[in-house]
Design a protein around this motif. Structure first.
Motif, short mmCIF file in Angstrom:
data_model
loop_
_atom_site.label_atom_id
_atom_site.label_comp_id
_atom_site.label_asym_id
_atom_site.label_seq_id
_atom_site.Cartn_x
_atom_site.Cartn_y
_atom_site.Cartn_z
N TYR A 1 0.85 -1.19 0.00
CA TYR A 1 0.00 0.00 0.00
C TYR A 1 0.89 1.25 0.00
O TYR A 1 1.79 1.37 0.84
CB TYR A 1 -0.89 0.04 1.24
CG TYR A 1 -2.01 -0.97 1.26
CD1 TYR A 1 -2.84 -1.16 0.17
CD2 TYR A 1 -2.25 -1.73 2.41
CE1 TYR A 1 -3.88 -2.08 0.20
CE2 TYR A 1 -3.29 -2.65 2.46
CZ TYR A 1 -4.10 -2.82 1.35
OH TYR A 1 -5.12 -3.73 1.38
N LEU B 1 1.59 2.93 3.26
CA LEU B 1 2.63 2.34 4.11
C LEU B 1 4.01 2.71 3.59
O LEU B 1 4.88 3.14 4.35
CB LEU B 1 2.48 0.82 4.14
CG LEU B 1 1.19 0.27 4.76
CD1 LEU B 1 1.10 -1.24 4.54
CD2 LEU B 1 1.12 0.59 6.24
N CYS C 1 -6.49 0.36 9.02
CA CYS C 1 -5.13 -0.13 8.78
C CYS C 1 -4.38 -0.26 10.11
O CYS C 1 -4.78 -1.03 10.97
CB CYS C 1 -4.39 0.76 7.79
SG CYS C 1 -2.90 -0.02 7.09
N ASP D 1 -10.88 -2.98 10.21
CA ASP D 1 -10.08 -3.14 9.00
C ASP D 1 -10.35 -4.52 8.41
O ASP D 1 -10.67 -5.47 9.13
CB ASP D 1 -8.59 -2.97 9.27
CG ASP D 1 -7.81 -2.72 7.99
OD1 ASP D 1 -7.82 -1.57 7.53
OD2 ASP D 1 -7.23 -3.67 7.44
N PHE E 1 -3.02 -6.08 9.92
CA PHE E 1 -2.66 -4.68 10.12
C PHE E 1 -3.08 -4.18 11.51
O PHE E 1 -2.41 -3.33 12.09
CB PHE E 1 -3.25 -3.81 9.01
CG PHE E 1 -2.65 -4.10 7.67
CD1 PHE E 1 -1.32 -3.83 7.42
CD2 PHE E 1 -3.40 -4.69 6.66
CE1 PHE E 1 -0.74 -4.12 6.19
CE2 PHE E 1 -2.84 -4.98 5.43
CZ PHE E 1 -1.50 -4.70 5.20
#
Length: 264
Positions: free
Chosen positions: A56, A59, A95, A117, A122
């Motif tokens: 992602y 991130l 997340c 999430d 996560f």
């Protein structure tokens, strides 16, 4: 896509060094008892573990360290309502759960906050990042679930406020309309957050190895979507389209407040 193009795109969405500043140092020292000299290695360890799970951009580019909920134009309202009137908040697609921790840090009672999430991995990494797994699990703050699962949604008690950061833009135009409908089932007062936006509405391929397309709304098209989907029952109260600090090369962020008509 050639191997060279793939490497270039990955580099665009991944930055080695965490953007540590005074606020981040203070936050982690006070909230997670992590001394400044150990903070860099701690952040790198958790971020890289999360990045290996899924690439992602939020991130890879450390977007989770922006604690974006505090930039909402109604953040002060949310804090005051939660602290003084018993209002509640859901952080959906949380997340690592950084915005949940920001709310706690700013004095919102932990029993008035919930985070959801799709991937429990996560959530677990969030426990490691903020070193609060015991208290968060004792209070059952976080749960995993899919917004497209009606049984899951029906089991959630709606909150006064719902925060959705970096979520809308991962879907195509039609799916975003469905997401709007589903989020209103979880919210009694206002939905806040941000998504990647554009001056001109654009649907384009997802980055890296993700399949499908993603819709980047303009403020006008975002307002129109909500009005059409909810038959005017929910109104986009404010939108701001601008670059995010340190992420100027990734485009524009559309910050929004969508409020149920008649609710203040």
């Amino acid at each position: 896509m050639s191997e060279h193009e793939s490497v270039n795109k990955t580099a665009l969405y991944y930055v080695n060094e965490p953007p540590i500043n005074d606020y981040i140092e203070t936050f982690f020292a006070n909230y997670a008892s992590i001394p400044i000299e150990k903070l860099r290695d701690h952040l790198l360890t958790v971020r890289d573990r999360a990045w290996q799970k899924c690439n992602y951009p939020c991130l890879g580019r450390w977007v989770f360290l922006h604690f974006s909920i505090q930039k909402s134009p109604i953040y002060k309202e949310i804090i005051e309502k939660c602290k003084n009137e018993g209002a509640t908040v859901i952080d959906f697609a949380c997340c690592l759960g950084q915005d949940v921790r920001q709310l706690v840090y700013d004095g919102v009672p932990i029993d008035r906050i919930r985070g959801y999430d799709l991937d429990p991995f996560f959530i677990e990494q969030g426990y490691k990042l903020f070193r609060d797994g015991e208290i968060m699990q004792q209070n059952k703050v976080f749960s995993s679930g899919d917004i497209f699962n009606d049984q899951f949604l029906d089991a959630i008690e709606p909150a006064d406020y719902v925060n959705v950061g970096a979520f809308f833009h991962i879907f195509d135009a039609e799916t975003q309309r469905d997401v709007c409908r589903r989020l209103t089932r979880l919210c009694k007062r206002a939905i806040i957050g941000w998504k990647t936006g554009a001056l001109i509405p654009t649907e384009l391929p997802k980055p890296l190895s993700f399949e499908g397309t993603m819709m980047w709304h303009s403020p006008e098209s975002f307002m129109r979507m909500w009005d059409e989907v909810t038959d005017g029952k929910w109104q986009v109260e404010s939108t701001t389209l601008k670059t995010m600090d340190g992420l100027e090369d990734l485009g524009l962020a559309l910050t929004f407040v969508v409020r149920k008509r008649g609710e203040q």
